[in-house]
Design an enzyme around this catalytic site. Structure first.
Site, short mmCIF file in Angstrom:
data_model
loop_
_atom_site.label_atom_id
_atom_site.label_comp_id
_atom_site.label_asym_id
_atom_site.label_seq_id
_atom_site.Cartn_x
_atom_site.Cartn_y
_atom_site.Cartn_z
N TRP A 25 0.83 -1.22 0.00
CA TRP A 25 0.00 0.00 0.00
C TRP A 25 0.85 1.25 0.00
CZ3 TRP A 25 -4.44 -0.54 -1.99
CH2 TRP A 25 -5.10 -1.76 -1.85
N ASP A 41 -1.15 6.29 6.85
CA ASP A 41 -2.24 5.45 6.36
C ASP A 41 -2.49 4.39 7.43
OD1 ASP A 41 -3.90 3.62 5.17
OD2 ASP A 41 -2.62 3.22 3.44
N LYS A 51 -12.23 -2.03 7.49
CA LYS A 51 -11.55 -3.08 8.24
C LYS A 51 -11.97 -3.03 9.70
CE LYS A 51 -8.34 -2.30 4.71
NZ LYS A 51 -8.48 -3.51 3.95
N1 PMP Z 1 -4.10 1.23 2.57
C1 PMP Z 1 -4.18 0.08 3.24
C2 PMP Z 1 -3.23 -0.17 4.38
C3 PMP Z 1 -5.15 -0.85 2.88
O1 PMP Z 1 -5.24 -2.01 3.53
C4 PMP Z 1 -6.03 -0.57 1.81
C5 PMP Z 1 -7.13 -1.52 1.40
N2 PMP Z 1 -6.95 -2.82 1.60
C6 PMP Z 1 -5.88 0.63 1.13
C7 PMP Z 1 -4.91 1.52 1.54
C8 PMP Z 1 -6.76 0.99 -0.02
O2 PMP Z 1 -8.00 1.32 0.46
P1 PMP Z 1 -9.27 1.63 -0.47
O3 PMP Z 1 -9.58 0.37 -1.19
O4 PMP Z 1 -10.29 2.02 0.54
O5 PMP Z 1 -8.89 2.72 -1.40
#
Ligand code: PMP
Length: 364
Positions: free
Chosen positions: A104, A174, A198
């Protein structure tokens, strides 16, 4: 009622049963409103109250000081990858520091690079993202516009135990997959964001907690929907907000306060749950191999592989017979991932632990 299984999905993920039951009732008619939670206007007094309650609960749980704004936005954490760089890096002479500990963070960097210069202050990529850095390994720039990190990398299952020290450079995090799993010192951060799906609610809303002085740094002219100043001015109702996800956050946070007793208690439960699984891995004599280094292990996403990878489909199939679902790891790591967010009950983790022990006895 339909029987529920233990859902170890990384997100959207398991929600607390009392939350689902309350939402089920309100889906037909909110008490007092006589209309469904799905039908009420975002300008109605009922939504205003829900919105205020969700924010108040978050402020209470996370001890968010007054000088921070709490926003409920859309576009997921992915849009935050862009918005952060658009608002804080675009047009700036400064660069931004990114600490790279997993998939991510890599995506966040890709978007930031469209807006300005990114300095990778540390990268775990050559090691297949098995750990987080130690403070003295970070190559931070004291003149950076901000420093960004991912507190918990959901795919690899590596988590910071404490936030990095950036010596006054605005810290941005994040926290999509570990927000509300433990107390955090909000004062150390300038901006924290998290997709809700989550630990906080369903998909469709992203929490952004930002310190007001950050807004003064925004000097560029941005489209309204991409400008933090607009969302702060309009208190997250510049456009129609995601009413149902915000409502669900109000219920999840109420559950955390009233049923769990706050984030210290939640952290203790989360530690105990994670320990059960890491103990099985550590005591398996190499039958199960943990992905993350022990001091970087995530309390939320436990990742491991089998020494004999050919047993994976059998494990997944037999686990389902024990009501244990969604255990397959992300393709980039392989093996298994058990996402054990706040709402995963201890019994679910015990059931998985028992199954892992029994599976090793039979197949090891
Ligand atoms: N950052 C992290 C740590 C994630 O786990 C996720 C989704 N699994 C995201 C960003 C992306 O999130 P979204 O799908 O809500 O854009």
């Amino acid at each position: 009622m339909t029987e529920r299984v233990y859902n170890f999905s990384p997100g959207p993920a398991v929600l607390p049963l009392p939350v689902l039951e309350e939402a089920q009732r309100d889906l037909v008619a909110l008490p007092d409103a006589g209309m469904s939670i799905l039908e009420i206007s975002h300008r109605s007094p009922w939504f205003k109250e829900i919105h205020e309650q969700a924010e108040a609960n978050l402020r209470d749980l996370l001890k968010i000081p007054e000088q921070y704004k709490v926003l409920f936005l859309q576009g997921g954490a992915n849009l935050q990858f862009s918005m952060i760089a658009m608002n804080l890096l675009r047009g700036s002479k400064q660069s931004a520091d990114y600490i790279l500990t997993g998939s991510w963070g890599k995506k966040a960097i890709k978007e930031a690079e469209r807006e300005g210069t990114v300095n990778i202050a540390w990268s775990g990529e050559s090691d297949n993202f098995k750990r987080v850095p130690k403070q003295d390994q970070l190559q931070l720039n004291p003149d950076a516009a901000y420093a960004h990190f991912t507190s918990n990398e959901t795919i690899q299952g590596v988590e910071f135990q404490t936030e990095p020290d950036t010596s006054g450079v605005p810290l941005i995090c994040d926290a999509s997959s570990d927000i509300l799993s433990r107390p955090i010192p909000i004062d150390n951060y300038s901006l924290i964001y998290a997709g809700a799906q989550k630990n906080a609610g369903p998909s469709g809303v992203t929490l952004v907690i930002l310190r007001e002085d950050l807004l003064e740094r925004i000097s560029v002219d941005l489209h309204s929907m991409l400008d933090y100043r607009v969302h702060c001015d309009k208190n997250s109702t510049f456009n129609t907000p995601p009413v149902f996800p915000i409502y669900t956050i109000s219920l999840v946070t109420k559950w955390l306060m009233e049923d769990i007793g706050g984030l210290e208690k939640m952290e203790a439960v989360n530690r105990a749950k994670a320990q059960l699984l890491y103990d099985v891995i550590d005591e398996s004599e190499g039958f199960y191999i943990g992905h993350a280094d022990p001091d970087s292990r995530s309390l939320m996403n436990v990742t491991w592989v089998l020494k004999d990878d050919s047993l994976l489909p059998t494990f997944i199939e037999e686990a389902k017979q024990q009501n244990l679902y969604e255990l397959k790891g992300h393709r980039s790591v392989g093996g298994f991932r058990a996402s054990i967010y706040n709402a995963m009950p201890m019994e679910g983790v015990q059931c998985l632990r028992d199954f892992m022990v029994e599976f090793q006895k039979r197949c090891g």
